[in-house]
Motif scaffolding. Structure first.
Motif, PDB file in Angstrom:
ATOM      1  N   GLU A 192      -7.102   6.979   1.598  1.00 41.59           N
ATOM      2  CA  GLU A 192      -7.599   6.318   0.888  1.00 41.59           C
ATOM      3  C   GLU A 192      -6.708   4.807   0.491  1.00 41.59           C
ATOM      4  N   GLU A 193      -6.104   5.120   0.844  1.00 42.73           N
ATOM      5  CA  GLU A 193      -5.176   3.630   1.166  1.00 42.73           C
ATOM      6  C   GLU A 193      -5.374   2.723   2.136  1.00 42.73           C
ATOM      7  N   ARG A 234      -4.976  11.255  -0.393  1.00 40.13           N
ATOM      8  CA  ARG A 234      -4.368   9.680  -0.916  1.00 40.13           C
ATOM      9  C   ARG A 234      -4.032   8.929   0.442  1.00 40.13           C
ATOM     10  N   SER A 253      -0.484   3.582   0.938  1.00 38.33           N
ATOM     11  CA  SER A 253      -0.862   4.459   2.575  1.00 38.33           C
ATOM     12  C   SER A 253       0.080   5.447   3.584  1.00 38.33           C
ATOM     13  N   SER A 286       2.548  -0.360   6.395  1.00 33.88           N
ATOM     14  CA  SER A 286       1.884   1.358   7.785  1.00 33.88           C
ATOM     15  C   SER A 286       2.721   1.142   9.530  1.00 33.88           C
ATOM     16  N   SER A 306       0.969  -1.476   0.556  1.00 36.93           N
ATOM     17  CA  SER A 306       0.120   0.077  -0.256  1.00 36.93           C
ATOM     18  C   SER A 306       0.782   1.070  -0.129  1.00 36.93           C
ATOM     19  N   TYR A 347       2.373   8.625   1.700  1.00 32.44           N
ATOM     20  CA  TYR A 347       1.503   9.258   1.586  1.00 32.44           C
ATOM     21  C   TYR A 347       1.526  10.201   2.842  1.00 32.44           C
TER      22      TYR A 347
END
Length: 356
Positions: free
Chosen positions: A155-156, A152, A128, A162, A126, A131
């Motif tokens: 949205e991820e 963005r 995520s 993460s 991802s 961003y």
């Protein structure tokens, strides 16, 4: 090899920071001498991780190019799932740490971000975290880019690279505060404040976001409330010198004796830190504090100060000491703001100009 596993376990017998880093550096030298690729990479990972979380990310910036060079040179490392995962973890730490050093240019920071994004896509991860970290930097540089990054990021999906749900919501709170949406920030921080989401840096980092928000809006009782919750969590930890700096600024207006106490117990950490951002933010708070001191409170500080270095500095009048910290802070502020193309830190330095 069992010998090297035992060596790695021994790292934790040493104090955090430089003592442990020295021991890991010795292990790196031994692995390099024997040309043991797995341990050459692993010990560098250990070294980088220790540098990141002991607060002096200076060492992380030195060791990271060595790690990246090994990873790019040897296909066996890129084919190993664990090593590839570790490389991404290090990259996410570095893209956050690199902006803390003004000698690292915007172009270099952007190149790190591009390579990080490329590696994430190659490994099917991802975006995520990409961003999230990109937004974190650009919030201080270009608000339009930060806004695009933020939405963005929402949205991820989260994945194993993460930072987890706690920091997912902390990032939301931080961003909403940066654009003045207090209610949305409070909603995002709700689970963190309730103790249901935690990480190594939370809730203190989230509290800090709210302290700065209320401080800049002169809502001092709200800021003091979060300062009370924060102080004991960050005291005497070089990782949080930036938060201590904010508390010094706040206490210069609200609780000068507490500011004096905090300064006296953290000044040594300031002297020994190799992190330019942390040192600058502490110096800004010290400048504000000494501007607020009268002669009587300054004498109290002299009695409390128990550092071996620079004691003669504090025998001067408070305004002389304030000027010393102003010069220290302003020199760094110019470097950061010139690199970023903003006046973000200059506004922080001059936040209280009309108060004293």
């Amino acid at each position: 090899m069992q010998e090297f596993k035992s060596m790695e376990h021994s790292f934790y017998l040493f104090d955090r920071g430089e003592p442990r880093l020295r021991r890991i550096r010795e292990a790196i030298t031994e692995a390099d001498k024997r040309n043991l690729l797995e341990w050459q990479f692993q010990f560098r990972y250990d070294y980088l991780e220790e540098s990141i979380f002991c607060g002096d990310r200076y060492y992380a910036m030195i060791i990271f190019p060595e790690m990246l060079s090994l990873y790019e040179k040897y296909e066996i490392l890129r084919e190993d799932v664990r090593t590839s995962h570790d490389m991404l973890i290090c990259f996410k730490w570095i893209v956050e740490a690199a902006p803390e050093f003004p000698q690292i240019s915007r172009a270099e920071i952007d190149s790190y971000f591009r390579l990080f994004k490329k590696m994430l896509l190659e490994q099917g991860k991802s975006l995520s975290i990409y961003y999230m970290k990109h937004c974190l930097f650009y919030m201080k540089v270009d608000t339009a880019i930060a806004a695009a990054d933020f939405y963005r990021f929402l949205e991820e999906p989260l994945d194993d690279i993460s930072d987890g749900r706690a920091l997912y919501y902390d990032q939301q709170a931080m961003y909403y505060l940066s654009i003045g949406q207090e209610e949305k920030a409070l909603e995002a921080a709700k689970l963190i404040f309730a103790g249901k989401l935690r990480s190594n840096a939370l809730p203190q980092a989230t509290y800090h976001d709210f302290i700065r928000y209320y401080l800049e809006r002169e809502q001092y009782p709200h800021a003091v409330h979060y300062a009370f919750l924060t102080e004991r969590r960050v005291a005497c930890d070089p990782y949080y010198l930036d938060i201590i700096g904010t508390l010094l600024t706040l206490y210069s207006l609200t609780k000068i004796p507490d500011g004096v106490r905090l300064f006296s117990i953290h000044y040594e950490l300031y002297l020994t830190s190799k992190n330019p951002l942390m040192k600058m933010l502490f110096a800004i708070g010290a400048y504000h504090l000494f501007r607020a001191l009268d002669e009587e409170k300054h004498l109290i500080l002299l009695e409390q100060l128990k550092v071996a270095r620079d004691v003669s500095l504090f025998k001067n009048r408070p305004e002389v000491v304030a000027e010393h910290f102003y010069q220290e802070a302003d020199s760094a502020v110019q470097k950061f703001d010139n690199r970023n193309g903003t006046d973000y830190y200059a506004r922080m330095l001059h936040l209280l100009d009309d108060k004293f």
